[in-house]
Structures are given as C-alpha cells and as structure tokens.
Design a protein around this motif. Structure first.
Motif, PDB file in Angstrom:
ATOM      1  N   ASP A  24       0.859  -1.195   0.000  1.00 17.43           N
ATOM      2  CA  ASP A  24       0.000   0.000   0.000  1.00 17.43           C
ATOM      3  C   ASP A  24       0.889   1.238   0.000  1.00 17.43           C
ATOM      4  OD1 ASP A  24      -2.275  -1.571   0.120  1.00 17.43           O
ATOM      5  OD2 ASP A  24      -2.695  -1.158   2.235  1.00 17.43           O
ATOM      6  N   VAL A  25       0.302   2.366  -0.379  1.00  9.49           N
ATOM      7  CA  VAL A  25       1.043   3.622  -0.341  1.00  9.49           C
ATOM      8  C   VAL A  25       0.306   4.637   0.521  1.00  9.49           C
ATOM      9  CG1 VAL A  25       2.245   3.314  -2.537  1.00  9.49           C
ATOM     10  CG2 VAL A  25       0.027   4.456  -2.499  1.00  9.49           C
ATOM     11  N   ILE A  26       1.087   5.494   1.150  1.00 11.11           N
ATOM     12  CA  ILE A  26       0.566   6.627   1.917  1.00 11.11           C
ATOM     13  C   ILE A  26       0.770   7.845   1.029  1.00 11.11           C
ATOM     14  CG2 ILE A  26       0.810   7.994   4.016  1.00 11.11           C
ATOM     15  CD1 ILE A  26       2.103   5.429   5.278  1.00 11.11           C
ATOM     16  N   ARG A  27      -0.317   8.526   0.709  1.00  8.53           N
ATOM     17  CA  ARG A  27      -0.274   9.645  -0.232  1.00  8.53           C
ATOM     18  C   ARG A  27      -0.592  10.965   0.453  1.00  8.53           C
ATOM     19  NH1 ARG A  27      -0.282   7.575  -5.355  1.00  8.53           N
ATOM     20  NH2 ARG A  27      -1.114   5.493  -5.620  1.00  8.53           N
ATOM     21  N   VAL A  28      -0.224  12.049  -0.208  1.00  6.47           N
ATOM     22  CA  VAL A  28      -0.627  13.381   0.256  1.00  6.47           C
ATOM     23  C   VAL A  28      -2.140  13.498   0.136  1.00  6.47           C
ATOM     24  CG1 VAL A  28       1.577  14.399  -0.434  1.00  6.47           C
ATOM     25  CG2 VAL A  28      -0.351  14.457  -2.012  1.00  6.47           C
ATOM     26  N   GLY A  29      -2.680  14.514   0.832  1.00 10.37           N
ATOM     27  CA  GLY A  29      -4.112  14.765   0.742  1.00 10.37           C
ATOM     28  C   GLY A  29      -4.917  14.230   1.909  1.00 10.37           C
TER      29      GLY A  29
END
Length: 137
Positions: A24-29
């Motif tokens: 999984d990825v942790i994204r901005v926003g």
C-alpha cells in the motif's frame, strides 16, 4: 573525506492508526495524525522513537501501528521539527510530496509511559488553544 561503503541501509518509519499492508502507499491529501486540514506532504522519520510519538499522538481509536516505508520520490527535512525545535534534524524527520510505499510493519515496539504521552498531549492541546499548533505545510 572519502565516503565509505556500508552494509547498512537507512530505514524509514511512519506511525499512524491507519490499517494498511505491505505494498500500500501513503499519499498526500490526508489529514495529519493530529487533526487539521488535508496535507500536501507525507511525513516520516528515520528513527523509531519519532514514529512511536506519531502513532501515540495520532487521533482516533484504531490500533496504533508503525510501518516501515520507502519514499518513492525526493525527500526533504521536515521544517516543523528541524527549523527551531530540533536544529540539525536529530529526529531524522522528513517529508515528501510523493507517496511512501509500505514495505513492512514494526509489530513489537515499546511505547512511552502514559504520563509522557499525556504530558505531550496536554502540551499540544495548549498550543492548539493558543492557536500555535500549526503545521508548516
């Protein structure tokens, strides 16, 4: 001075209450662990202690988690901690506009004492009440 090779690689950590898995990825926003508006940076640390603080102070009732993450783009020092609070970045606190890929989870770690956590939360509440708990985003 010449650079020397090392067999050690810098690990990076992200403390949160989000339920994620490897890949999984942790994204901005998303909102900060501590509340507020969605952020245009993702934050992480090169020290387990800073990640522990991140998860211990994170809002919500979900289980506290610490992920081992891999930046997918350029990283910079986190000015929220490195400009005035901890000059020289001893907490190895960073941020990036690019996602962080989760490569694992730290499942065994020792948190701070309940007294230390409550003291830190009280300090953050005091800063919030005074309008001074702002994230430089």
């Amino acid at each position: 001075m010449a650079a020397s090779a090392t067999m050690f690689v810098q690990s990076f950590f992200h403390g949160t209450r989000a339920d994620l898995k490897a890949g999984d990825v942790i994204r901005v926003g998303h909102r900060s662990n501590f509340a507020g508006d969605p952020l245009s940076w993702v934050y992480f640390s090169g020290t387990l202690d800073a990640a522990i603080w991140g998860t211990e102070l994170a809002a919500g009732g979900e289980r506290q988690r610490i992920y081992v993450v891999e930046p997918t783009g350029p990283i910079v020092d986190d000015p929220n901690l490195t400009d005035k609070k901890f000059p020289g970045n001893p907490t190895l606190s960073y941020r990036s506009r690019d996602p962080l890929r989760i490569i694992g989870e730290v499942t065994e770690w020792q948190g701070h004492s309940p007294e230390q956590v409550e003291q830190m939360k009280a300090g953050l509440a005091r800063l919030t009440a005074e309008g001074l708990n702002k994230i430089i985003d």
